[in-house]
Design an enzyme around this catalytic site. Structure first.
Site, mmCIF file in Angstrom:
data_model
loop_
_atom_site.group_PDB
_atom_site.id
_atom_site.type_symbol
_atom_site.label_atom_id
_atom_site.label_comp_id
_atom_site.label_asym_id
_atom_site.label_seq_id
_atom_site.Cartn_x
_atom_site.Cartn_y
_atom_site.Cartn_z
ATOM 1 C CE LYS A 95 -0.129 -0.146 5.051
ATOM 2 N NZ LYS A 95 -0.837 -0.694 6.218
ATOM 3 N NE ARG A 120 -6.477 0.980 11.407
ATOM 4 C CZ ARG A 120 -5.255 0.781 10.918
ATOM 5 N NH1 ARG A 120 -4.332 1.724 10.996
ATOM 6 N NH2 ARG A 120 -4.945 -0.367 10.353
ATOM 7 C CE1 TYR A 176 12.619 31.769 2.811
ATOM 8 C CE2 TYR A 176 12.684 29.367 2.726
ATOM 9 C CZ TYR A 176 12.486 30.587 2.104
ATOM 10 O OH TYR A 176 12.160 30.631 0.779
ATOM 11 C CG MET A 203 8.679 23.561 -1.491
ATOM 12 S SD MET A 203 7.597 24.627 -2.452
ATOM 13 C CE MET A 203 6.721 25.507 -1.167
HETATM 14 C C1 LIG Z 1 -0.149 -1.674 6.889
HETATM 15 C C2 LIG Z 1 -0.768 -2.940 7.324
HETATM 16 C C3 LIG Z 1 0.009 -4.093 7.522
HETATM 17 C C4 LIG Z 1 1.529 -4.090 7.483
HETATM 18 O O1 LIG Z 1 2.028 -3.566 8.711
HETATM 19 P P1 LIG Z 1 3.610 -3.516 8.973
HETATM 20 O O2 LIG Z 1 3.734 -3.043 10.381
HETATM 21 O O3 LIG Z 1 4.168 -2.513 8.011
HETATM 22 O O4 LIG Z 1 4.127 -4.871 8.736
HETATM 23 C C5 LIG Z 1 -0.648 -5.284 7.765
HETATM 24 N N1 LIG Z 1 -1.994 -5.326 7.844
HETATM 25 C C6 LIG Z 1 -2.772 -4.236 7.700
HETATM 26 C C7 LIG Z 1 -4.248 -4.365 7.803
HETATM 27 C C8 LIG Z 1 -2.187 -3.001 7.442
HETATM 28 O O5 LIG Z 1 -2.957 -1.913 7.315
#
Ligand SMILES: *Cc1c(COP(=O)(O)O)cnc(C)c1O
Length: 366
Positions: A33, A127, A256, A303
């Site tokens: 992801k 969550r 800056y 930036m």
């Molecule tokens: C991002 C995520 C993972 C991977 O987590 P890591 O700590 O990077 O290994 C696994 N399962 C879900 C549902 C996630 O959102």
């Protein structure tokens, strides 16, 4: 000619995948992801498949479709797909969808083609996943879907001694048993992220979902140790060019807000990356590696650029490459160092690297 590049070593990726596969008896999902945590969705996704990953995992449906349309053949799970999403295209592209609500379930269950779903459980992280709707969900008609998997996510797997890990595991088993009572027995149960894959064999089940460890980074340096102690190889080396090197006298105000001044006559280097490229503006006590040594940041990050103190006897010149972070083997800063220097974590450091930085699939250079 690049001014900044992230070099991704796919041999290190393959080594991490082999190590993680040996750490559990389960199938391995490579979590790609967020543009593969900043490493490049397709570059990493295709390499991970080649290196033996059994599954790919993403947050968004669009990420999954991009992988599928570029030739990924192994199963792909997308877990942040909300009601109103284009579930039909998920079915058309043979993508598994995580279901967290009755509303999403109703939409996907209405489609032809036996959509493949994974039921997401809220076992204590509060969550994603079923919590308040659980009893009502158990009354649904599952005959039009293929319940491939059931899963949940740990809140504190990087703190292996915490009770919450045991509580989540117990809750997971209870909810899986609730499903069994109504005749739903998914083949693939999964609960472990990287930290649990490395530290909690009781949570491995049929599949482990590894993200940060795939990239060779530790889920938490303070509780689990650094990459090397976990037998992981950081796969990204971030480099940028010195736009300019200049000699300045003691007492020069830099950047800056004139927040820093040189204390002696020295050489400064202007590095051609800034907060637009993901260099955290808050970073203190980080810098670059050039000439075989560290050169700390001086003044505020801008930036597109930031300034480092090279030292009076530096031989660096305009146009030289500097290493912003790497695996640390030559004494350079690491993504862990940048995380600490930014009051953040390595995850955020690699993930926030911006689109102007080319991702190059090649070995690191020194
Ligand atoms: C991002 C995520 C993972 C991977 O987590 P890591 O700590 O990077 O290994 C696994 N399962 C879900 C549902 C996630 O959102």
């Amino acid at each position: 000619m690049n001014r900044a590049e992230a070099r991704i070593d796919t041999a290190h990726l393959a080594s991490n995948i082999a190590h993680l596969k040996s750490a559990s008896k389960s199938a391995l999902m490579a979590v790609v992801k967020a543009d593969a945590y900043g490493h490049g969705l397709l570059g990493v996704g295709l390499s991970a498949e080649k290196a033996g990953a059994d599954w790919l995992g993403v947050a968004l449906l669009e990420e999954a479709i991009t992988l599928r349309t570029h030739g990924v053949r192994i199963p792909i799970l997308a877990w942040l797909v909300s009601p109103g999403a284009d579930f039909k295209s998920a079915v058309d592209h043979d993508i598994d969808i995580a279901i967290s609500s009755i509303a999403a379930f109703n939409e996907i269950a209405a489609l032809a083609g036996k959509p493949r779903i994974h039921i997401e459980l809220d076992t204590g992280m509060t969550r994603g996943g079923f919590l308040d709707e659980w009893q009502e969900f158990l009354l649904q008609d599952f005959s039009t879907v293929n319940v491939v998997g059931v899963f949940s996510h740990f809140a504190r797997a990087d703190e292996p001694g915490e009770n919450q890990n045991d509580e989540q595991l117990i809750r997971f088993n209870q909810m899986v048993a609730d499903l069994a009572k109504i005749g739903i027995n998914p083949q693939i149960k999964h609960l472990s992220n990287s930290a649990a894959t490395l530290k909690n064999p009781s949570a491995h089940f049929d599949l482990v979902r590894t993200g940060i460890s795939l990239y060779g980074l530790s889920p938490d340096v303070s509780t689990l140790g650094e990459s090397k102690q976990l037998s992981l190889k950081p796969i990204m080396q971030l480099r940028a060019k010195l736009h300019l090197v200049k000699s300045v006298p003691a007492g020069a105000a830099v950047g800056y807000g004139a927040t820093a001044h040189t204390t002696t006559q020295t050489k400064l280097g202007v590095v051609a990356m800034g907060y637009a490229d993901g260099i955290p503006r808050i970073a203190k006590d980080a810098g670059v590696f050039v000439d075989g040594k560290k050169a700390p940041i001086i003044g505020r990050v801008s930036m597109d650029q930031f300034v480092v103190d090279l030292g009076a006897d530096s031989t660096a010149v305009s146009g030289d490459w500097v290493i912003i972070f790497g695996d640390g083997s030559r004494g350079e800063y690491t993504a862990d160092d940048w995380g600490a220097a930014s009051l953040s974590i390595n995850y955020e450091i690699v993930t926030r690297i911006g689109p102007r930085v080319s991702r190059i699939y090649a070995p690191h250079v020194y």
